[in-house]
Design an enzyme around this catalytic site. Structure first.
Site, PDB file in Angstrom:
ATOM      1  N   LYS A  36       0.834  -1.203   0.000  1.00  0.00           N
ATOM      2  CA  LYS A  36       0.000   0.000   0.000  1.00  0.00           C
ATOM      3  C   LYS A  36       0.866   1.249   0.000  1.00  0.00           C
ATOM      4  O   LYS A  36       0.664   2.165  -0.796  1.00  0.00           O
ATOM      5  CB  LYS A  36      -0.904  -0.043   1.236  1.00  0.00           C
ATOM      6  CG  LYS A  36      -2.165   0.756   1.115  1.00  0.00           C
ATOM      7  CD  LYS A  36      -3.047   0.572   2.357  1.00  0.00           C
ATOM      8  CE  LYS A  36      -3.855  -0.697   2.284  1.00  0.00           C
ATOM      9  NZ  LYS A  36      -4.565  -0.988   3.547  1.00  0.00           N
TER      10      LYS A  36
ATOM     11  N   ARG B 197      -3.352   2.950   8.491  1.00  0.00           N
ATOM     12  CA  ARG B 197      -3.638   1.790   7.645  1.00  0.00           C
ATOM     13  C   ARG B 197      -2.477   0.816   7.682  1.00  0.00           C
ATOM     14  O   ARG B 197      -1.322   1.214   7.571  1.00  0.00           O
ATOM     15  CB  ARG B 197      -3.832   2.243   6.188  1.00  0.00           C
ATOM     16  CG  ARG B 197      -4.606   3.536   6.055  1.00  0.00           C
ATOM     17  CD  ARG B 197      -4.548   4.113   4.645  1.00  0.00           C
ATOM     18  NE  ARG B 197      -5.225   3.283   3.676  1.00  0.00           N
ATOM     19  CZ  ARG B 197      -5.248   3.542   2.369  1.00  0.00           C
ATOM     20  NH1 ARG B 197      -4.585   4.597   1.883  1.00  0.00           N
ATOM     21  NH2 ARG B 197      -5.889   2.746   1.538  1.00  0.00           N
TER      22      ARG B 197
ATOM     23  N   GLY C 184      -6.518 -10.313   7.913  1.00  0.00           N
ATOM     24  CA  GLY C 184      -5.961 -10.725   9.192  1.00  0.00           C
ATOM     25  C   GLY C 184      -5.150  -9.596   9.807  1.00  0.00           C
ATOM     26  O   GLY C 184      -4.939  -9.547  11.005  1.00  0.00           O
TER      27      GLY C 184
ATOM     28  N   MET D 217      -4.491  -5.574  10.881  1.00  0.00           N
ATOM     29  CA  MET D 217      -5.414  -4.628  11.494  1.00  0.00           C
ATOM     30  C   MET D 217      -6.192  -3.849  10.456  1.00  0.00           C
ATOM     31  O   MET D 217      -5.659  -3.413   9.450  1.00  0.00           O
ATOM     32  CB  MET D 217      -4.659  -3.641  12.383  1.00  0.00           C
ATOM     33  CG  MET D 217      -5.626  -2.870  13.268  1.00  0.00           C
ATOM     34  SD  MET D 217      -4.922  -1.366  13.935  1.00  0.00           S
ATOM     35  CE  MET D 217      -5.155  -0.244  12.555  1.00  0.00           C
TER      36      MET D 217
ATOM     37  N   ARG E 289      -3.265  -1.198  -6.671  1.00  0.00           N
ATOM     38  CA  ARG E 289      -2.451  -2.414  -6.648  1.00  0.00           C
ATOM     39  C   ARG E 289      -2.861  -3.241  -7.857  1.00  0.00           C
ATOM     40  O   ARG E 289      -3.929  -3.010  -8.427  1.00  0.00           O
ATOM     41  CB  ARG E 289      -2.675  -3.209  -5.363  1.00  0.00           C
ATOM     42  CG  ARG E 289      -4.129  -3.621  -5.185  1.00  0.00           C
ATOM     43  CD  ARG E 289      -4.361  -4.312  -3.860  1.00  0.00           C
ATOM     44  NE  ARG E 289      -5.802  -4.312  -3.570  1.00  0.00           N
ATOM     45  CZ  ARG E 289      -6.332  -4.592  -2.398  1.00  0.00           C
ATOM     46  NH1 ARG E 289      -5.562  -4.879  -1.394  1.00  0.00           N
ATOM     47  NH2 ARG E 289      -7.631  -4.575  -2.226  1.00  0.00           N
TER      48      ARG E 289
ATOM     49  N   HIS F 294     -16.275  -8.964   0.893  1.00  0.00           N
ATOM     50  CA  HIS F 294     -15.222  -9.857   1.400  1.00  0.00           C
ATOM     51  C   HIS F 294     -15.324 -11.231   0.754  1.00  0.00           C
ATOM     52  O   HIS F 294     -14.339 -11.779   0.245  1.00  0.00           O
ATOM     53  CB  HIS F 294     -15.354  -9.969   2.923  1.00  0.00           C
ATOM     54  CG  HIS F 294     -14.344 -10.883   3.551  1.00  0.00           C
ATOM     55  ND1 HIS F 294     -14.608 -12.213   3.792  1.00  0.00           N
ATOM     56  CD2 HIS F 294     -13.069 -10.667   3.944  1.00  0.00           C
ATOM     57  CE1 HIS F 294     -13.546 -12.767   4.325  1.00  0.00           C
ATOM     58  NE2 HIS F 294     -12.588 -11.855   4.440  1.00  0.00           N
TER      59      HIS F 294
ATOM     60  N   ARG G 104       6.088 -48.404 -14.954  1.00  0.00           N
ATOM     61  CA  ARG G 104       6.802 -48.906 -13.788  1.00  0.00           C
ATOM     62  C   ARG G 104       6.336 -50.327 -13.477  1.00  0.00           C
ATOM     63  O   ARG G 104       5.144 -50.591 -13.385  1.00  0.00           O
ATOM     64  CB  ARG G 104       6.540 -48.013 -12.581  1.00  0.00           C
ATOM     65  CG  ARG G 104       7.253 -48.512 -11.338  1.00  0.00           C
ATOM     66  CD  ARG G 104       7.030 -47.618 -10.145  1.00  0.00           C
ATOM     67  NE  ARG G 104       5.662 -47.684  -9.674  1.00  0.00           N
ATOM     68  CZ  ARG G 104       5.176 -46.903  -8.714  1.00  0.00           C
ATOM     69  NH1 ARG G 104       5.937 -45.964  -8.180  1.00  0.00           N
ATOM     70  NH2 ARG G 104       3.935 -47.023  -8.321  1.00  0.00           N
TER      71      ARG G 104
ATOM     72  N   GLU H 159      14.816 -43.303  -6.062  1.00  0.00           N
ATOM     73  CA  GLU H 159      13.939 -42.954  -4.943  1.00  0.00           C
ATOM     74  C   GLU H 159      14.499 -43.412  -3.600  1.00  0.00           C
ATOM     75  O   GLU H 159      13.801 -43.378  -2.591  1.00  0.00           O
ATOM     76  CB  GLU H 159      12.527 -43.514  -5.167  1.00  0.00           C
ATOM     77  CG  GLU H 159      12.490 -44.981  -5.520  1.00  0.00           C
ATOM     78  CD  GLU H 159      11.090 -45.466  -5.926  1.00  0.00           C
ATOM     79  OE1 GLU H 159      10.101 -44.811  -5.581  1.00  0.00           O
ATOM     80  OE2 GLU H 159      11.017 -46.515  -6.592  1.00  0.00           O
TER      81      GLU H 159
ATOM     82  N   SER I 162      14.254 -41.723 -13.450  1.00  0.00           N
ATOM     83  CA  SER I 162      13.096 -40.897 -13.133  1.00  0.00           C
ATOM     84  C   SER I 162      13.114 -40.697 -11.627  1.00  0.00           C
ATOM     85  O   SER I 162      13.147 -41.671 -10.873  1.00  0.00           O
ATOM     86  CB  SER I 162      11.816 -41.603 -13.572  1.00  0.00           C
ATOM     87  OG  SER I 162      10.710 -40.837 -13.146  1.00  0.00           O
TER      88      SER I 162
ATOM     89  N   GLY J  88      11.753 -40.430  -8.349  1.00  0.00           N
ATOM     90  CA  GLY J  88      10.498 -40.711  -7.638  1.00  0.00           C
ATOM     91  C   GLY J  88      10.544 -39.955  -6.331  1.00  0.00           C
ATOM     92  O   GLY J  88      10.903 -40.485  -5.290  1.00  0.00           O
ATOM     93  N   THR J  89      10.196 -38.674  -6.409  1.00  0.00           N
ATOM     94  CA  THR J  89      10.462 -37.797  -5.260  1.00  0.00           C
ATOM     95  C   THR J  89       9.515 -38.021  -4.085  1.00  0.00           C
ATOM     96  O   THR J  89       9.766 -37.497  -3.011  1.00  0.00           O
ATOM     97  CB  THR J  89      10.440 -36.317  -5.698  1.00  0.00           C
ATOM     98  OG1 THR J  89       9.272 -36.099  -6.481  1.00  0.00           O
ATOM     99  CG2 THR J  89      11.674 -35.999  -6.510  1.00  0.00           C
TER     100      THR J  89
ATOM    101  N   CYS K 253       8.890 -37.817 -11.489  1.00  0.00           N
ATOM    102  CA  CYS K 253       7.532 -38.339 -11.560  1.00  0.00           C
ATOM    103  C   CYS K 253       6.814 -38.315 -10.230  1.00  0.00           C
ATOM    104  O   CYS K 253       5.718 -38.831 -10.084  1.00  0.00           O
ATOM    105  CB  CYS K 253       7.526 -39.745 -12.131  1.00  0.00           C
ATOM    106  SG  CYS K 253       8.344 -40.932 -11.041  1.00  0.00           S
TER     107      CYS K 253
ATOM    108  N   TYR L 276      12.421 -33.725 -18.513  1.00  0.00           N
ATOM    109  CA  TYR L 276      10.965 -33.550 -18.442  1.00  0.00           C
ATOM    110  C   TYR L 276      10.482 -33.595 -17.006  1.00  0.00           C
ATOM    111  O   TYR L 276      11.183 -34.073 -16.111  1.00  0.00           O
ATOM    112  CB  TYR L 276      10.245 -34.632 -19.262  1.00  0.00           C
ATOM    113  CG  TYR L 276      10.377 -36.029 -18.692  1.00  0.00           C
ATOM    114  CD1 TYR L 276       9.476 -36.489 -17.734  1.00  0.00           C
ATOM    115  CD2 TYR L 276      11.398 -36.889 -19.107  1.00  0.00           C
ATOM    116  CE1 TYR L 276       9.603 -37.759 -17.201  1.00  0.00           C
ATOM    117  CE2 TYR L 276      11.529 -38.161 -18.570  1.00  0.00           C
ATOM    118  CZ  TYR L 276      10.624 -38.591 -17.617  1.00  0.00           C
ATOM    119  OH  TYR L 276      10.736 -39.835 -17.077  1.00  0.00           O
TER     120      TYR L 276
END
Ligand code: ADP
Ligand code: MG
Ligand code: MG
Length: 888
Positions: free
Chosen positions: A28, A98, A107, A109, A354, A470, A632, A760, A779, A781-782, A846, A866
């Site tokens: 602001k 403000r 949230g 003031m 804004r 709101h 897989r 993995e 690949s 595998g996270t 993946c 990828y």
């Protein structure tokens, strides 16, 4: 020492770049300074920095000496610019206080207006304005706002007093009250404060000011603010700025007004001024739903069939000025702006600007239109659209052919369609949604206390409030469909029943909202799949032009593959074959296989599964014709497929001709203490090679069949899961290659395929150099890599992970957004060791992270080939990959 306060407006020049830095002066404040700098009419004021807020919170809620001195000096700047003194009984300067964080944040003031009024200065204001009514109206507003947001008193009491006063006189609108009515209310208000606090309302204007500043600072740590920060990934160490600004008055009679506006339509993106204003009103009146606001433009008024004059008609001069300002702002910011303004006795003042929050649909139209207008270039357009916002457009919309039992019509406040059970408060919404139920939150109007319920709900319906209420603003931000101001909705919270139009409903009844038309319908209405056409299609084309990484999908059903392909997937990154095992028609063969005592028994059962698996792969390869498909091999521990109930064992016993008790014993033998780290992944292939052999056969037979029938050969990429060592890959690769050779010989053909592994396990990442001697692709595998690297079970993380995120131990849920410092390091290491061994090794991801923009940005920095995302996230991943490439 850094400056703690920056002034704006009133003819000062801003050479310090910190003034317009949102991280220092908040969104602001920075924009007020910027508007003043480009010559727009901004009431003079000053901004206390976010740094000072943090210092205050850290140092026991004490103001520094420097801050006190800087504020005093900045106040003199306002006094000089306006020509009035703060606290002067004859002609007082009034200010607003403000809050203003870097991003707008519910949230924080709420703003206090008219600060500087007391029993003496109110007389001065009455005298200088020549308007007693205005002066007392301003004073009562001030007491009410200050008591609510600074002193922490419940505003209900003040509202009640006002209602009683209106009823006594038979008034409907606040505007009907006279100067003496307001004066009487002011003394009632002061009594309420004295009674509640045990001390009088502060009369000293300096006390008022510092009280408000302290309240803004402290609100950064309020519960509401914390909840919002958590939901929106806002760090706790940003702090908020405080803006103190000379008041201008929209409540000085019929040539004064206050309003909110967007330079374009934030719901559709259309190039049309959009907004609302109220004559003789102040600040929040427009959004508070106390009076019905009027339209800005004549066109909008006519379209809505409203009779109250638009601003364009009622105040043509001020409107003309506003329209010129809109153009100037768009040229300057090269984006759609959300503004607040006030007209004081015919003169326009700008109070805020804004970048406007927008629906995904509007975001796309704005981006594409602005490229057309030459305001921005393609790259900027790509950067402008939040990939996650596309989620809104990637969900089904109401089928126009479906029957609609329309109960009521409200304002189309936030687009999209949603069905769910009616819930009447935010806590109930959260409870029922946590059990997996789709709920629609129905409220008279919403307030910041309802945020968690709005988040949990599929859609929001309110009885009151306009397009900028709101509910509307928050719903658009969250991507929830919303119908606001449906005035025929009436709610009885005692009986938990409600009326919509002419119908009686109860909490729990299902309704459907169409946030694009404002319709509220009974029951659930069928929906249609989205398509990437128009502006969406255009932006996706631009994104594809600028991205480097390919985007694949995680899918294993033909339907999911089709959806993903329509959304632009360039292959399959992960097809999980176990889902195919669960199918009702095959589960008994699967169980037979698992419960066999020996290889011969297993082979017999696998014979039954082979044609089924082949059929699955055939369908997938047909949909994905010509594209790479990573499949897989079986991954989960076998006992996941086993029966549990006695009846199920009895049924199985009948089918396989064995004793039920014996089957149960065998099932019990398969029990594991820690299945996640147990007999699963490639360990199955090592111990029961016939399983992987059957799967490999099914894959190659299907691929040969599709190549022959369609002429477009798929490129199967056979993926071995949960590998830790080179040797595992070597053994299984031999098996797969041998199976491929056999199938090719049988079919009299060959085709290109790859054999690779999932990375993995941390050991796999460390040993990636050797593994790459065998594997032709990795690949990541996270999901499992996160589990095994953090030592956190995904299924049990719910109990503690949110506390970890709240306390900043992990910045975000590591299962949603990749833990870059830990898991990311392993990914980087494995990628580089893999490439050292095999320079052309294909690398992809993946896990769930493949659909998360922040994780995608990381994948770009590692140079993965990828990412793979779930079908509905494919467009999100395409855009995120383009943004990542542009950031490089
Ligand atoms: P929010 O962030 O909730 O919009 P604001 O600080 O922008 O809070 O202010 C709330 C309302 O008060 C807005 O309508 C704003 O335009 C108005 N307002 C704020 N400061 C002033 C001022 N100095 N003069 C007149 N109106 C003001
Ligand atoms: Mg505002
Ligand atoms: Mg895994």
């Amino acid at each position: 020492m850094m400056q703690t306060v920056y002034t704006f407006g009133g003819g000062v020049s801003h050479d310090d770049s910190r003034t317009r830095d949102k991280t220092i002066t908040g969104g602001k404040g920075a924009n007020l300074a910027e508007m003043a700098a480009i010559g727009l009419p901004v009431p003079p004021g000053f901004t206390i920095t976010t740094e000072e807020c943090l210092r205050y919170l850290r140092q026991g809620h004490d103001f520094s000496q420097q801050l006190r001195a800087d504020v005093a000096e900045a106040l003199r700047h306002i006094e000089q610019a306006v020509g009035k003194q703060f606290g002067d009984p004859a002609d007082p300067l009034l200010v607003s206080v403000r809050s203003g964080a870097r991003v707008s944040m519910p949230g924080m003031m709420d703003t206090v207006l008219n600060l500087g009024l007391n029993d003496e200065t109110v007389q001065g204001l009455a005298a200088t304005s020549g308007d007693d009514r205005f002066a007392w109206d301003s004073y009562r507003r001030f007491i009410q706002m200050y008591s609510d947001v600074v002193l922490g008193l419940d505003h209900g009491q003040f509202e009640e007093a006002l209602e009683v006063a209106k009823e006594d006189q038979g008034f409907y609108a606040d505007t009907e009250l006279s100067a003496s009515d307001w004066q009487a209310l002011v003394s009632q208000y002061k009594d309420i404060v004295a009674k509640e606090l045990g001390k009088p309302f502060p009369q000293d204007v300096q006390d008022q000011l510092w009280g408000a500043i302290a309240a803004v600072f402290s609100s950064w740590d309020s519960e509401r603010a914390k909840v919002y920060r958590r939901l929106n990934d806002i760090p706790a160490d940003w702090g908020t700025a405080v803006n103190v600004q000379a008041m201008v008055f929209g409540n000085m009679g019929d040539t004064s007004a206050t309003g909110v506006a967007f330079t374009r339509d934030p719901a559709t993106g259309e190039k049309a001024y959009y907004g609302e204003y109220l004559v003789n009103a102040q600040g929040e009146d427009v959004v508070a739903g106390i009076r019905t606001p009027q339209y800005l433009t004549r066109a909008a008024r006519e379209k809505a069939g409203a009779s109250a004059p638009s601003m364009e008609e009622a105040m043509p001069d001020a409107f003309g000025e506003l329209a010129r300002t809109f153009e100037l702002l768009e040229q300057h910011y090269t984006d759609m702006q959300d503004i607040e303004f006030t007209v004081e006795r015919g003169t326009l003042w700008m109070l805020q600007t804004r970048s406007g929050k927008r629906t995904a649909k509007a975001a796309l139209k704005l981006a594409v239109d602005m490229v057309g207008e030459g305001l921005i270039d393609e790259k900027t357009a790509i950067r402008r659209v939040d990939p996650m916002a596309l989620d809104q457009l990637l969900h089904p919309t109401l089928d126009p052919k479906a029957k609609r039992d329309v109960l009521a019509k409200g304002l189309p406040a936030s687009p999209g369609a949603a069905s769910g059970a009616i819930v009447l408060d935010a806590d109930t919404a959260e409870q029922r949604a946590s059990k997996g139920e789709a709920v629609i939150l129905v409220r008279v109007e919403t307030s910041p206390e309802d945020i968690h319920g709005m988040h949990a709900a599929k859609g929001i319906l309110t009885a009151r409030g306009g397009m900028t209420s709101h509910a509307a603003v928050v719903a658009r931000g969250m991507g929830r469909p919303c119908v606001s101001g449906a005035s025929s909705v009436s709610i009885d919270l005692k009986t938990r029943r409600l009326r919509i139009g002419s119908r009686e409903l109860a909490e729990g009844d299902v309704i459907t909202l169409d946030g694009s038309t404002g319709e509220v319908m009974a029951g659930e209405v069928p929906t249609l799949e989205p398509e990437l056409v128009g502006d969406f299609g255009t932006l996706m084309e631009w994104a594809d032009k600028h991205r480097r990484m390919k985007v694949r999908t995680n899918a294993e059903t033909p339907q999911d593959c089709r959806v993903a392909r329509q959304f632009g997937a360039e292959g399959i990154g992960l097809a999980r074959t176990e889902h195919m095992f669960f199918d009702a028609s095959r589960i008994s063969a699967v169980r037979e296989m698992i419960l066999s005592e020996n290889e011969a028994g297993r082979r017999q059962a696998l014979e039954k599964l082979l044609p089924e698996q082949r059929a699955d792969f055939t369908e997938i390869f047909e949909v994905m014709a010509g594209l790479p498909c990573t499949i897989r091999l079986l991954d989960p521990p076998l006992h996941e497929f086993l029966p549990h109930e006695d009846q199920e064992f009895a049924d199985l016993a009948a089918i396989v001709g064995q004793d039920a008790e014996q089957l149960k014993r065998r099932a019990a033998e398969l029990h594991e203490f820690n299945p996640m780290l147990g007999h699963r992944g490639c360990r199955l292939g090592i111990t029961y090679p016939e399983i992987y052999e059957m799967q490999a056969r099914a894959i190659f037979e299907a691929a040969c069949d599709v190549a022959q029938s369609s002429g477009e050969a798929p490129v199967p990429e056979v993926m071995i899961p949960l590998v830790a060592t080179r040797k595992e890959v070597a053994i299984l690769k031999t098996l797969i290659d041998r199976t491929a050779a056999t199938v090719f010989e049988e079919k009299g053909t060959t085709l290109r395929y790859l054999v690779g592994t999932m990375i993995e396990l941390p050991r796999a990442a460390l040993a990636a150099g050797e593994i790459a001697e065998e594997a032709e692709f990795f690949s990541f595998g996270t999901n499992d890599l996160t589990q095994t690297t953090l030592g956190v079970s995904r299924d049990d993380a719910g109990r503690f992970l949110s506390a970890y995120v709240e306390q900043g131990i992990y910045p975000r849920d590591p299962f949603v957004s990749l833990d870059i410092e830990g898991v990311g390091e392993l990914v980087k290491l494995a990628a580089s060791r893999g490439r050292e061994t095999r320079s052309a090794i294909k690398l992809g991801i993946c896990g769930e992270h493949g659909g998360d923009p922040a994780s995608i940005a990381f994948c770009e920095t590692v140079g993965l080939d990828y990412v793979s995302a779930s079908p509905y996230r494919v467009p999100i991943a395409r855009l995120a990959a383009a943004q990542a490439a542009l950031q490089e």
